[in-house]
Design a protein around this motif. Structure first.
Motif, PDB file in Angstrom:
ATOM      1  N   HIS A   1      77.965  49.143 -24.767  1.00  0.00           N
ATOM      2  CA  HIS A   1      79.234  48.570 -25.207  1.00  0.00           C
ATOM      3  C   HIS A   1      79.642  47.422 -24.285  1.00  0.00           C
ATOM      4  CE1 HIS A   1      83.868  49.149 -25.627  1.00  0.00           C
ATOM      5  NE2 HIS A   1      83.440  48.264 -26.507  1.00  0.00           N
ATOM      6  N   ALA A   2      79.457  47.619 -22.984  1.00  0.00           N
ATOM      7  CA  ALA A   2      79.790  46.563 -22.036  1.00  0.00           C
ATOM      8  C   ALA A   2      78.988  45.301 -22.312  1.00  0.00           C
ATOM      9  CB  ALA A   2      79.535  47.052 -20.609  1.00  0.00           C
TER      10      ALA A   2
ATOM     11  N   TRP B   1      81.156  50.514 -17.466  1.00  0.00           N
ATOM     12  CA  TRP B   1      82.129  49.565 -16.933  1.00  0.00           C
ATOM     13  C   TRP B   1      81.527  48.166 -16.819  1.00  0.00           C
ATOM     14  CZ3 TRP B   1      80.911  54.134 -14.320  1.00  0.00           C
ATOM     15  CH2 TRP B   1      79.866  54.024 -13.385  1.00  0.00           C
TER      16      TRP B   1
ATOM     17  N   GLY C   1      88.920  53.547 -24.728  1.00  0.00           N
ATOM     18  CA  GLY C   1      88.006  54.685 -24.746  1.00  0.00           C
ATOM     19  C   GLY C   1      88.727  56.018 -24.757  1.00  0.00           C
TER      20      GLY C   1
ATOM     21  N   SER D   1      77.022  52.324 -15.838  1.00  0.00           N
ATOM     22  CA  SER D   1      77.457  53.441 -16.666  1.00  0.00           C
ATOM     23  C   SER D   1      77.158  54.759 -15.988  1.00  0.00           C
ATOM     24  CB  SER D   1      76.790  53.397 -18.041  1.00  0.00           C
ATOM     25  OG  SER D   1      75.500  53.975 -18.002  1.00  0.00           O
TER      26      SER D   1
ATOM     27  N   LEU E   1      86.628  46.743 -15.984  1.00  0.00           N
ATOM     28  CA  LEU E   1      86.943  47.153 -17.347  1.00  0.00           C
ATOM     29  C   LEU E   1      86.102  48.383 -17.665  1.00  0.00           C
ATOM     30  CD1 LEU E   1      88.245  46.463 -20.204  1.00  0.00           C
ATOM     31  CD2 LEU E   1      86.059  45.366 -20.721  1.00  0.00           C
TER      32      LEU E   1
ATOM     33  N   ILE F   1      77.286  45.207 -15.007  1.00  0.00           N
ATOM     34  CA  ILE F   1      77.593  46.316 -15.900  1.00  0.00           C
ATOM     35  C   ILE F   1      76.912  47.583 -15.379  1.00  0.00           C
ATOM     36  CG2 ILE F   1      77.909  44.827 -17.898  1.00  0.00           C
ATOM     37  CD1 ILE F   1      75.189  45.593 -18.900  1.00  0.00           C
TER      38      ILE F   1
ATOM     39  N   ARG G   1      87.881  43.521 -26.746  1.00  0.00           N
ATOM     40  CA  ARG G   1      87.596  44.934 -26.961  1.00  0.00           C
ATOM     41  C   ARG G   1      88.553  45.589 -27.960  1.00  0.00           C
ATOM     42  NH1 ARG G   1      87.695  49.351 -23.012  1.00  0.00           N
ATOM     43  NH2 ARG G   1      87.060  51.229 -24.161  1.00  0.00           N
TER      44      ARG G   1
ATOM     45  N   ALA H   1      88.917  42.516 -22.377  1.00  0.00           N
ATOM     46  CA  ALA H   1      89.812  43.531 -22.927  1.00  0.00           C
ATOM     47  C   ALA H   1      90.436  43.046 -24.233  1.00  0.00           C
ATOM     48  CB  ALA H   1      90.900  43.885 -21.915  1.00  0.00           C
TER      49      ALA H   1
ATOM     50  N   THR I   1      84.374  50.857 -20.200  1.00  0.00           N
ATOM     51  CA  THR I   1      83.841  50.707 -21.557  1.00  0.00           C
ATOM     52  C   THR I   1      83.224  52.020 -22.035  1.00  0.00           C
ATOM     53  OG1 THR I   1      81.656  50.015 -20.772  1.00  0.00           O
ATOM     54  CG2 THR I   1      83.309  48.278 -21.097  1.00  0.00           C
ATOM     55  N   SER I   2      82.818  52.027 -23.287  1.00  0.00           N
ATOM     56  CA  SER I   2      82.139  53.197 -23.863  1.00  0.00           C
ATOM     57  C   SER I   2      80.641  53.081 -23.619  1.00  0.00           C
ATOM     58  CB  SER I   2      82.459  53.301 -25.353  1.00  0.00           C
ATOM     59  OG  SER I   2      83.839  53.443 -25.563  1.00  0.00           O
TER      60      SER I   2
ATOM     61  N   LEU J   1      80.164  43.469 -25.479  1.00  0.00           N
ATOM     62  CA  LEU J   1      81.396  42.712 -25.250  1.00  0.00           C
ATOM     63  C   LEU J   1      81.111  41.414 -24.501  1.00  0.00           C
ATOM     64  CD1 LEU J   1      83.872  45.553 -24.207  1.00  0.00           C
ATOM     65  CD2 LEU J   1      83.921  44.235 -26.332  1.00  0.00           C
TER      66      LEU J   1
END
Length: 481
Positions: free
Chosen positions: A182-183, A325, A347, A312, A175, A310, A340, A337, A177-178, A186
């Motif tokens: 953010h990951a 992600w 995003g 980034s 997934l 997670i 989200r 998702a 993500t921002s 969530l």
């Protein structure tokens, strides 16, 4: 407007966060200032109902009159609001920003920023990625542009990268993500609920701790020292507390820089499997291996265990992209998702296309970035050794910062005075799970250019000379009370 359904701060919990009043002045003023600081630090959330005066007085071992004075001063300073017959709630004074926001924004843009351990991106590299993203963006312009799972091509590339590192992954298990924050938010919202226990490292990443607090989860900490993790403590905590979730940074831990050995990872994974605890593994630093080989994903050792990974682009490329992600089971990704879309629906397509271009060329550029980081780390250590030889640290095998012992519990005072000399830096206390810990520590990043790091260290040394009693032999700090 707050109401009676808002969260309540227990009297014993609040009292446990408040130290006994010391120094001149009435006790109520010390406690009011301490509660205000806890609100700004995020250790006491906003719009949380404070304990009844009588209950807090009993927990503090003081009179109700004193607690009444505490609440009166909190209201006068904007840290609390009350409604007759309903209670008192925490608030944020006009014009004041929480520490988590100040950490990102800074109060002086001209200051040397050692508060954020994150690199910039070379202009030519970003320009090239934007040039590659342009034609692809035109193709996406014919679509609505909503991708709650992330762009399919970016999901596929992230999955390929996991597979190449030893963790077989399909795009359905990713997934986008921002960012990693953010990951994490969530994942916390899906896998844990208010009051659940979460095992965290102490120290740990401040923004992750903030997210856990704001989710109203109860933290249970395990120590990370200069030598790393005490796995026996981790195992016993998982066995005795049985937390719903554990948040770990095993790869060049932030802030200590430690790398968890494979045998310890296996023991942690086994202990978590026995307790039924979800492991959330933060890999944002995993590629920043300076002196060792980059570790394989911890989830590659897990089998069918409950592990969520997670990551980034923020630490390896540029935080301005806000691309991260989650790697988990396909079922869990679908559930994340669904959660989200209630927040952002998907995003930025442009950011994801730029991230795609950067990741496609990152093989060669990563080696260049690591070489630059090694040079900057060497410059920082040399400057510290010359300017403040009484300070000590372990050389981290990767990551972006040194976890420096300044020799005395003065880090917060030093950080405050450093800002007056044009250096923003975080005291070790920002990384602790409890107030007042790690006051002998500073996290000093080496992500800035060498000449900037040398200037920053010189200014820090000037803070010591200007505001402390310092031994001429080794600049050991002995602050005047």
């Amino acid at each position: 407007m707050v109401g009676t359904g808002e969260p309540v701060m227990g009297s014993r919990r609040l009292a446990g966060l408040l130290a006994s009043p010391e120094g001149p002045g009435p006790a109520y003023r010390h406690w009011a200032e301490a509660i205000g600081a806890l609100i700004l630090d995020g250790r006491v959330g906003l719009h949380v109902r404070l304990p009844a005066e009588r209950e807090l007085a009993a927990a503090l071992g003081t009179s109700r009159t004193t607690v009444t004075a505490v609440y009166d001063l909190l209201r006068a300073n904007g840290f609390a609001r009350s409604r007759r017959g309903a209670g008192t709630w925490t608030a944020l004074p006009e014009g004041r920003a929480p520490r988590a926001v100040r950490r990102l924004l800074g109060s002086d843009e001209a200051a040397i920023d050692l508060a954020r351990a994150a690199p910039g991106i070379p202009e030519d590299v970003l320009a090239e990625a934007l040039a590659l993203a342009g034609p692809r963006l035109a193709e996406h312009a014919r679509t609505p542009g909503y991708h709650p799972f992330g762009l399919p091509e970016l999901r596929a590339l992230v999955a390929e990268r996991f597979t190449a590192r030893g963790l077989a992954t399909t795009p359905e298990q990713v997934l986008i993500t921002s960012g990693a924050q953010h990951a994490l938010t969530l994942v916390l919202g899906l896998l844990a609920g208010p009051g659940d226990r979460v095992m965290v490292e102490n120290p740990s990443y401040p923004n992750a701790l903030e997210a856990i607090r704001r989710a109203r989860l109860r933290t249970v900490s395990v120590p990370v020292t200069d030598e790393g993790w005490d796995v026996e403590i981790v195992e016993s905590t998982l066995r005795q507390v049985v937390p719903q979730l554990a948040y770990l940074i095993p790869d060049f831990h932030n802030p200590t820089g430690c790398l968890m050995p494979p045998e310890e990872r296996a023991r942690v994974l086994a202990a978590a499997a026995r307790s039924g605890t979800w492991l959330v593994v933060d890999e944002t630093m995993a590629e920043l291996a300076l002196d060792v080989a980059a570790p394989p994903p911890m989830a590659s050792m897990a089998g069918a265990g409950q592990v969520v990974t997670i990551g980034s682009m923020s630490k390896t490329h540029w935080g301005g992209l806000r691309v991260g992600w989650v790697r988990a089971s396909a079922r869990l990704v679908r559930e994340l998702a669904a959660q989200r879309v209630a927040v952002d629906m998907g995003g930025s397509v442009l950011d994801q296309l730029v991230a795609l271009a950067l990741l496609e060329r990152s093989g060669g550029s990563l080696a260049e970035r690591l070489s630059v980081l090694r040079e900057r780390r060497a410059v920082l250590m040399a400057a510290l050794g010359e300017q403040v030889p009484g300070w000590t640290w372990r050389v981290p095998p990767g990551g972006l910062s040194l976890w420096v012992d300044v020799g005395a519990p003065v880090a917060s005072v030093l950080a405050e005075r450093a800002l007056g000399r044009g250096v923003r830096i975080e005291s070790g206390g920002c990384f602790g799970t409890d107030p007042g810990v790690f006051e002998q520590r500073l996290r000093v990043p080496f992500s800035l250019p060498g000449e900037v790091l040398r200037e920053a260290v010189q200014r820090l040394a000037g803070v010591l000379d200007g505001g402390a009693v310092v031994s001429a032999a080794d600049r050991r700090v002995h602050w005047i009370a």
